[in-house]
Design a protein around this motif. Structure first.
Motif, short mmCIF file in Angstrom:
data_model
loop_
_atom_site.label_atom_id
_atom_site.label_comp_id
_atom_site.label_asym_id
_atom_site.label_seq_id
_atom_site.Cartn_x
_atom_site.Cartn_y
_atom_site.Cartn_z
N LEU A 1 -24.69 44.04 49.03
CA LEU A 1 -23.78 43.99 50.11
C LEU A 1 -23.43 42.30 50.53
O LEU A 1 -22.34 42.10 50.80
N ALA A 2 -24.23 41.63 50.21
CA ALA A 2 -24.14 40.13 50.33
C ALA A 2 -23.06 39.81 49.37
O ALA A 2 -22.11 38.85 49.75
N ILE A 3 -23.11 40.13 48.22
CA ILE A 3 -22.10 39.81 47.19
C ILE A 3 -20.95 40.21 47.41
O ILE A 3 -19.97 39.55 47.61
N ILE A 4 -20.71 41.74 48.07
CA ILE A 4 -19.59 41.93 48.31
C ILE A 4 -18.90 41.16 49.45
O ILE A 4 -17.61 40.96 49.50
N ILE A 5 -19.58 40.87 50.42
CA ILE A 5 -19.20 40.07 51.53
C ILE A 5 -18.47 38.95 51.07
O ILE A 5 -17.52 38.35 51.36
N ALA A 6 -19.34 38.12 50.26
CA ALA A 6 -18.77 36.74 49.82
C ALA A 6 -17.38 37.03 48.89
O ALA A 6 -16.55 36.16 48.92
N GLN A 7 -17.44 38.11 48.03
CA GLN A 7 -16.36 38.35 47.19
C GLN A 7 -14.93 38.76 48.03
O GLN A 7 -14.00 38.38 47.76
N VAL A 8 -15.50 39.39 49.10
CA VAL A 8 -14.22 39.65 50.07
C VAL A 8 -13.61 38.50 50.65
O VAL A 8 -12.34 38.19 50.45
N LEU A 9 -14.50 37.48 51.07
CA LEU A 9 -13.77 36.10 51.60
C LEU A 9 -13.11 35.43 50.54
O LEU A 9 -12.54 34.73 50.79
N ILE A 10 -13.58 35.64 49.33
CA ILE A 10 -12.86 34.98 48.07
C ILE A 10 -11.52 35.81 47.86
O ILE A 10 -10.40 35.09 47.83
N LEU B 1 -2.90 42.70 43.73
CA LEU B 1 -4.33 43.64 43.60
C LEU B 1 -5.05 43.05 42.04
O LEU B 1 -6.23 42.83 42.23
N MET B 2 -4.12 42.75 41.09
CA MET B 2 -4.76 42.04 40.01
C MET B 2 -5.46 40.91 40.18
O MET B 2 -6.53 40.50 39.71
N ALA B 3 -4.67 39.86 41.09
CA ALA B 3 -5.21 38.61 41.08
C ALA B 3 -6.40 38.73 42.09
O ALA B 3 -7.36 37.97 41.90
N GLY B 4 -6.47 39.50 43.04
CA GLY B 4 -7.60 39.66 43.85
C GLY B 4 -8.77 40.07 43.10
O GLY B 4 -9.89 39.72 43.19
N PHE B 5 -8.74 41.29 42.15
CA PHE B 5 -9.71 41.72 41.50
C PHE B 5 -10.23 40.46 40.52
O PHE B 5 -11.35 40.45 40.26
N GLY B 6 -9.15 39.84 39.73
CA GLY B 6 -9.59 39.01 38.96
C GLY B 6 -10.35 37.66 39.46
O GLY B 6 -11.04 36.85 38.91
N SER B 7 -10.06 37.55 40.82
CA SER B 7 -10.64 36.23 41.38
C SER B 7 -12.23 36.45 41.59
O SER B 7 -13.12 35.66 41.72
N VAL B 8 -12.58 37.79 41.71
CA VAL B 8 -13.98 38.35 42.17
C VAL B 8 -14.86 38.75 40.86
O VAL B 8 -15.93 38.33 40.79
N ALA C 1 -14.99 46.14 42.34
CA ALA C 1 -14.09 47.07 42.84
C ALA C 1 -14.19 47.32 44.49
O ALA C 1 -13.04 47.48 45.01
N PHE C 2 -15.36 47.31 44.95
CA PHE C 2 -15.44 47.58 46.43
C PHE C 2 -15.12 46.29 47.26
O PHE C 2 -13.87 46.48 48.05
N ALA C 3 -15.15 45.27 46.65
CA ALA C 3 -14.65 43.84 47.34
C ALA C 3 -13.35 43.82 47.52
O ALA C 3 -12.48 43.46 48.30
N THR C 4 -12.60 44.32 46.12
CA THR C 4 -11.25 44.30 46.01
C THR C 4 -10.57 45.47 47.02
O THR C 4 -9.46 45.05 47.48
N GLY C 5 -11.10 46.52 47.00
CA GLY C 5 -10.65 47.35 47.87
C GLY C 5 -10.67 47.08 49.36
O GLY C 5 -9.70 47.26 50.25
N ILE C 6 -11.74 46.40 49.80
CA ILE C 6 -11.91 45.95 51.14
C ILE C 6 -10.72 44.95 51.40
O ILE C 6 -10.06 44.66 52.22
N SER C 7 -10.61 44.11 50.34
CA SER C 7 -9.79 42.88 50.28
C SER C 7 -8.27 43.57 50.64
O SER C 7 -7.41 43.03 51.45
N LEU C 8 -7.82 44.52 50.00
CA LEU C 8 -6.46 45.26 49.88
C LEU C 8 -6.47 45.80 51.47
O LEU C 8 -5.54 45.93 51.88
N LEU C 9 -7.67 46.50 51.84
CA LEU C 9 -7.37 47.13 53.28
C LEU C 9 -7.00 46.02 54.37
O LEU C 9 -6.50 46.15 55.17
N ILE C 10 -7.76 44.65 54.12
CA ILE C 10 -7.71 43.65 55.17
C ILE C 10 -6.04 42.81 54.84
O ILE C 10 -5.31 42.62 55.57
N GLY C 11 -5.96 42.59 53.46
CA GLY C 11 -4.88 41.72 52.97
C GLY C 11 -3.60 42.39 53.14
O GLY C 11 -2.43 41.71 53.21
N LEU C 12 -3.34 43.85 52.77
CA LEU C 12 -1.97 44.39 52.89
C LEU C 12 -1.57 44.23 54.19
O LEU C 12 -0.41 43.91 54.35
#
Lengths: 243, 217
Positions: free
Chosen positions: B86-95, B145-152, B19-30
């Motif tokens: 945190l390391a996993i979150i960083i990797a998941q954000v990149l994905i 958003l669903m695809a982003g969450f699904g990917s991580v 959820a954290f990784a998807t939230g950060i991805s949304l903040l960057i990706g949107l």
């Protein structure tokens, strides 16, 4: 009311790439008048409208709005003095009420004012019964009425209409044209009305401006244009198009 | 042996990290997707191609890259965050951020381009125009958003490499499944797999419900 100029344009040149797409030496739009801009397809009519909406930047020239240089205002401040209606209604994917309220919300108007004005203009355009309906489910005529209400509710200093009736069937077009004519007369809204339909222009407008091959060729009342066109191109267009 | 409390802890950690990784991805990706869809600037097509390529990044390659960066002798080794959530979150954000970015750009580019002119023609400021376009594209944006969450939530390679699958610390559902399979505990692995499927289904069901509520009259 229809004597002093709301808009004055001088030596306007709009380019796209290296190509000149509009030249206007001088044009005044009087306060409260409906000015129809007519001409063949691709002549530059919509370019004039988009320039006045500040959606295109001219290469050179002056546009003064209410006596002051329009260039001195920010785009948003300037655009909040106008309202635009396009050929397609381009309604937002929400209710009819919210569509008509959208411009007022952009201007941060309060709830009571929004409620009152939106209700009034839905009523005036004859679509108050559709207020709660989803805008994407409307017929073409209903949608264009909502689009007009969305612009008129803003009580703009200048209303810009870009061929708003061209996609409608003739009976619907005639009905909306009649209603709009009455509303513009009542509210004395200064209007620039782009159309390629001469009968429509004659019916709605106080004066007509003829744009041919990217140049404003002549401006005047319909009768004077038909009686004494400025040149062969204008004469050919008016004769060819007149019904 | 995995006890119920441990499964609960693993499940909560998996959800928190993704959820954290998807939230950060949304903040960057949107915003980035919006810039790519609406902006006109040099290198836009190249950036869009990069993002589209990034949508198919293999998680294990991302894991390798992040592990090299965070490794004790790596450029970011001093932060000592390898083998942490945190390391996993960083990797998941990149994905997931390229997925959110690419689908955001596609969603906005699918809108009628004249809509922008219409919004400006009604007096919208630039921010109001962008907000209105997001509202218009809300259904495909929820899909992003669903695809982003699904990917991580479902990836395992990066989480394993940068998280280390440490019990009570960085073990998530996918890495636990790998571990239990490796140990021959197929019943537990299958149970964890079903749990992962159920969570993914519930999250997507909730988002789909929101999405389709918007699509109904």
């Amino acid at each position: 009311m229809k004597n002093d100029a709301l808009i004055t344009i001088k030596d306007l040149l709009v380019k796209r790439g290296d190509k000149d797409v509009l030249r206007v030496e001088q044009l005044s739009i009087k306060r409260g008048e409906v000015l129809a801009v007519v001409g063949p397809n691709g002549a530059g009519k919509s370019t004039l409208l988009l320039t006045l909406a500040r959606l295109l930047s001219p290469e050179q020239g002056e546009i003064s709005f209410n006596g002051t240089q329009a260039q001195n205002e920010s785009d948003t401040v300037y655009r909040r003095r106008i309202a635009l209606v396009m050929q397609d209604p381009l309604l937002f994917d929400t209710s009819v009420f919210e569509n008509v309220a959208s411009g007022l919300r952009f201007r941060a108007k309060n709830k009571i004012e929004i409620q009152e004005k939106v209700s009034l203009w839905l009523e005036r355009l004859g679509v108050s019964h559709l207020a709660k309906r989803r805008a994407k489910r409307l017929s073409g005529g209903e949608a264009q009425r909502v689009s007009l209400a969305r612009a008129l509710v803003l009580e703009p200093e200048l209303l810009l209409l870009d061929e708003p009736f061209s996609a409608l069937d003739p009976p619907t077009r005639a009905s909306i044209l009649d209603d709009l004519g009455v509303l513009l007369e009542e509210t004395e809204t200064t209007t620039l009305f782009v159309t390629h339909d001469l009968p429509e222009a004659v019916k709605l407008a106080d004066r007509m401006a003829v744009v041919i091959e990217n140049r404003l060729e002549q401006i005047g009342e319909a009768s004077s244009l038909f009686e004494s066109p400025a040149n062969k191109e204008v004469a050919r267009f008016l004769n060819h198009k007149s019904v | 042996m995995i006890f119920d409390a441990e499964i609960l802890q693993i499940t909560i950690l998996s959800l928190q990290i993704s959820a954290f990784a998807t939230g950060i991805s949304l903040l960057i990706g949107l915003p980035l997707g919006t810039l790519l869809a609406l902006g006109k600037f040099w290198g836009r097509s190249f950036l869009l191609s990069m993002v589209n390529t990034g949508m198919g990044l293999p998680p294990v390659v991302v894991g390798l890259f992040v592990a090299m960066m965070l490794w004790r002798s790596g450029p970011l080794g001093d932060f000592q965050i390898i083998y942490t959530p945190l390391a996993i979150i960083i990797a998941q954000v990149l994905i997931s951020f390229p997925v959110v970015t690419g689908l955001t750009a596609a969603a906005l580019q699918a809108l009628d381009p004249r809509l922008r002119l219409q919004l400006y023609g009604l007096g919208a400021s630039r921010l109001q125009m962008i907000w209105s376009l997001w509202r218009e594209a809300r259904l495909p944006l929820l899909a992003a958003l669903m695809a982003g969450f699904g990917s991580v939530i479902s990836e395992v390679g990066a989480s394993m490499m940068v998280g280390g699958n440490i019990r009570h610390q960085t073990r998530v559902l996918t890495t636990a499944i790998v571990l239990e399979t490796g140990k021959g505990n197929f019943e537990i692995a299958i149970a964890l797999g079903l749990l992962l499927l159920l969570i993914t289904f519930l999250v997507n069901w909730a988002l789909t419900w929101i999405q389709q509520r918007g699509a109904r009259e």
